[in-house]
Design a protein around this motif. Structure first.
Motif, mmCIF file in Angstrom:
data_model
loop_
_atom_site.group_PDB
_atom_site.id
_atom_site.type_symbol
_atom_site.label_atom_id
_atom_site.label_comp_id
_atom_site.label_asym_id
_atom_site.label_seq_id
_atom_site.Cartn_x
_atom_site.Cartn_y
_atom_site.Cartn_z
ATOM 1 N N LEU A 9 6.228 -9.536 -9.745
ATOM 2 C CA LEU A 9 5.554 -8.473 -10.487
ATOM 3 C C LEU A 9 6.243 -8.243 -11.830
ATOM 4 C CD1 LEU A 9 3.408 -6.127 -10.471
ATOM 5 C CD2 LEU A 9 5.248 -4.679 -9.572
ATOM 6 N N SER A 86 1.693 3.934 -13.991
ATOM 7 C CA SER A 86 2.591 4.657 -13.081
ATOM 8 C C SER A 86 1.806 5.442 -12.028
ATOM 9 C CB SER A 86 3.485 5.612 -13.881
ATOM 10 O OG SER A 86 4.362 4.891 -14.734
ATOM 11 N N PRO A 90 1.148 1.826 -8.049
ATOM 12 C CA PRO A 90 1.813 1.885 -6.736
ATOM 13 C C PRO A 90 0.842 1.778 -5.567
ATOM 14 C CG PRO A 90 2.809 3.468 -8.218
ATOM 15 C CD PRO A 90 1.620 2.924 -8.930
ATOM 16 N N LEU A 93 -0.678 -1.789 -5.521
ATOM 17 C CA LEU A 93 0.268 -2.784 -5.031
ATOM 18 C C LEU A 93 0.405 -2.697 -3.512
ATOM 19 C CD1 LEU A 93 2.348 -4.969 -5.846
ATOM 20 C CD2 LEU A 93 4.067 -3.149 -5.916
ATOM 21 N N LYS A 94 0.433 -1.490 -2.996
ATOM 22 C CA LYS A 94 0.506 -1.305 -1.544
ATOM 23 C C LYS A 94 -0.701 -1.943 -0.864
ATOM 24 C CE LYS A 94 0.880 2.304 1.990
ATOM 25 N NZ LYS A 94 0.963 3.771 2.227
ATOM 26 N N LEU A 113 9.654 -9.008 -2.581
ATOM 27 C CA LEU A 113 9.117 -8.607 -3.873
ATOM 28 C C LEU A 113 10.201 -8.873 -4.914
ATOM 29 C CD1 LEU A 113 7.021 -7.121 -5.742
ATOM 30 C CD2 LEU A 113 8.400 -5.063 -5.343
ATOM 31 N N ALA A 115 10.579 -8.045 -8.669
ATOM 32 C CA ALA A 115 9.905 -7.235 -9.690
ATOM 33 C C ALA A 115 10.789 -7.064 -10.915
ATOM 34 C CB ALA A 115 9.528 -5.863 -9.131
ATOM 35 N N MET A 119 9.751 -2.303 -13.749
ATOM 36 C CA MET A 119 8.739 -1.915 -12.759
ATOM 37 C C MET A 119 9.427 -1.573 -11.433
ATOM 38 S SD MET A 119 5.821 -2.365 -14.445
ATOM 39 C CE MET A 119 4.373 -2.933 -13.549
ATOM 40 N N TRP A 121 9.821 1.044 -9.948
ATOM 41 C CA TRP A 121 9.070 1.976 -9.103
ATOM 42 C C TRP A 121 8.429 1.245 -7.923
ATOM 43 C CZ3 TRP A 121 4.304 0.085 -8.592
ATOM 44 C CH2 TRP A 121 3.778 -0.692 -9.626
ATOM 45 N N ALA A 122 8.268 -0.082 -8.068
ATOM 46 C CA ALA A 122 7.658 -0.874 -6.995
ATOM 47 C C ALA A 122 8.630 -1.153 -5.852
ATOM 48 C CB ALA A 122 7.130 -2.202 -7.552
ATOM 49 N N VAL A 125 8.001 1.033 -2.797
ATOM 50 C CA VAL A 125 6.718 0.635 -2.205
ATOM 51 C C VAL A 125 6.935 -0.568 -1.300
ATOM 52 C CG1 VAL A 125 4.400 -0.237 -2.680
ATOM 53 C CG2 VAL A 125 5.376 1.543 -4.148
ATOM 54 N N ALA A 126 7.649 -1.562 -1.806
ATOM 55 C CA ALA A 126 7.893 -2.783 -1.030
ATOM 56 C C ALA A 126 8.762 -2.516 0.192
ATOM 57 C CB ALA A 126 8.546 -3.828 -1.924
#
Length: 461
Positions: A9, A86, A90, A93-94, A113, A115, A119, A121-122, A125-126
């Motif tokens: 990403l 932003s 998220p 991506l989820k 992931l 990234a 980024m 912030w991902a 999430v991962a």
């Protein structure tokens, strides 16, 4: 054991996509399956450029997610783009990871992931979805260090709580690192000042999430940035990254450049390119064209699509001929490696800077925004491989013209090309880069460590 599959990403900009695509090719070459995730707009641009050149991505799968902006909205407004993705990305991506790992898209489950640290912030999430996480720094390690040291700069009185400088002057984070004017921190030079808080808050959020990464790799060289890597010894420099495969260009590359360069004398061509973001008005483009012509040297000038109107582009193209050649995009690594190229008039994006290092080409620096001023400091003040182009002061201090004149352009190019010491230092960095990427070199060893980690054969760095 099944081949691992990773999701890559990048930040949604050309200068971030290219090095992550180069890293992806390295992963594929070593048996890793890669799904590369772009925003929907950039996904379409890359496929369009590939189709125009009849190219393929060499085993990399492509996927896309929306960035939240509508068709025709200005994605060069970084604050607006940041605010939008932003909120939207998220969740998207989820859904993408969930769909792949549920078998809806077929193939192996995603285990990692990788990234862009811009980024980060991902990362949470991962992690919530059970993925392992690695970060990739597409900029100088000094840029990463400067952003990560924001709390210390606030407590030390360099910055206020909103990220604005408390005083005007030069600042150096650590010995052997470049100095930078306090008015030129990357988050303060990313567009309109009204959007600065959005960019600054994204950096703080990314910094807070970085601890979730098992390792961070950087498109740099240990020996090139010793001060920055002393501050962050766990960051693995694996640069300079390169690839002879397509690297995700947003525009089709002009295939005629190599033949044109072949027809030029060795060490004669002035190469000019300002990346994917820098924007100059018509008057400045005319001054640049006239300055190049005044040098009486052959020049190759990249004026990307959309940065000049069709009428102006054609006028400049005709004015440049027969000595100069204008193209809308090119395979820059191949151009810089050509023996006819004598110097590079550059915006000092980190990709361009590293490509110049790799090819031993001196730079005339014309930074435009974000980290490019710090990169200029490396080139001119630390490595001694280039010169600064005198730029007009920013408004309201500008003299009313705001132009870099043709005589200045000609004079600085001639000064650069007559400086044998700069050329010698640039060639020395080329040797350094080749050693780092060669057998037993620091970057080669770090890349092997990273590959072993992703393939399940190593431990977290």
């Amino acid at each position: 054991m099944a081949a691992p599959r990773v999701l890559v990403l990048p930040y949604p900009a050309q200068g971030h996509v290219i090095p992550m695509m180069e890293l992806s090719h390295r992963l594929v070459e070593h048996g890793v399956k890669v799904t590369f995730v772009n925003t929907e707009l950039n996904h379409g641009l890359i496929h369009g450029a590939l189709a125009a050149r009849d190219g393929k991505l060499g085993g990399i799968d492509m996927a896309s997610v929306p960035d939240g902006l509508g068709c025709g909205e200005d994605r060069k407004d970084l604050a607006r783009l940041t605010e939008s993705f932003s909120k939207v990305m998220p969740g998207e991506l989820k859904k993408l990871i969930g769909g792949i790992n549920a078998g809806e898209r077929g193939g192996e489950r995603i285990g990692w992931l990788i990234a862009d640290v811009n980024m980060a912030w991902a990362f949470p999430v991962a992690k919530k979805l059970g993925l392992r996480v690695a970060g990739f720094c597409p900029s100088a390690a000094a840029t990463f260090a400067t952003r990560f040291k924001i709390p210390e700069m606030i407590s030390g009185g360099v910055l206020d709580e909103e990220g604005w400088p408390r005083w005007r002057g030069t600042f150096q984070l650590a010995p052997a690192m470049p100095t930078i004017d306090t008015s030129e921190f990357s988050w303060n030079r990313a567009g309109d000042a009204k959007g600065q808080p959005i960019i600054f808050q994204l950096i703080l959020r990314n910094n807070a999430a970085t601890h979730l990464a098992e390792t961070i790799v950087c498109n740099s060289i240990q020996e090139l940035e010793p001060g920055a890597f002393t501050l962050f010894p766990s960051v693995l420099p694996i640069g300079p990254l390169s690839s002879d495969k397509p690297v995700g260009s947003f525009w089709a590359e002009d295939a005629s450049c190599p033949a044109w360069l072949d027809a030029q004398p060795a060490n004669s061509v002035v190469y000019v390119a300002s990346g994917s973001f820098a924007a100059y008005d018509a008057a400045q483009l005319v001054e640049l064209a006239e300055g190049l012509l005044l040098t009486s040297r052959p020049f190759l000038w990249v004026v990307r699509p959309g940065s000049a109107g069709e009428k102006l582009f054609e006028q400049l193209r005709r004015r440049a001929a027969p000595r100069g050649r204008m193209v809308s995009w090119c395979q820059q690594q191949r151009v810089l490696a050509h023996p006819s190229v004598a110097c590079f008039v550059s915006h000092c994006g980190w990709n361009s800077t590293m490509e110049a290092v790799r090819s031993g080409v001196p730079l005339l620096c014309w930074p435009y925004f974000t980290d490019q001023f710090l990169n200029q400091s490396y080139v001119c003040d630390v490595w001694g491989t280039g010169l600064k182009l005198p730029l007009p002061p920013p408004p309201p201090a500008a003299d009313g013209t705001g132009l870099v004149g043709r005589d200045i352009v000609r004079g600085k190019i001639e000064e650069l090309l007559c400086d044998d010491e700069i050329k010698a230092r640039a060639l020395a960095l080329r040797i350094l880069a080749r050693r780092a990427g060669g057998d037993g070199g620091s970057s080669r060893q770090n890349l092997r460590r990273f590959l072993d980690l992703v393939r399940g054969q190593g431990v977290s760095c």
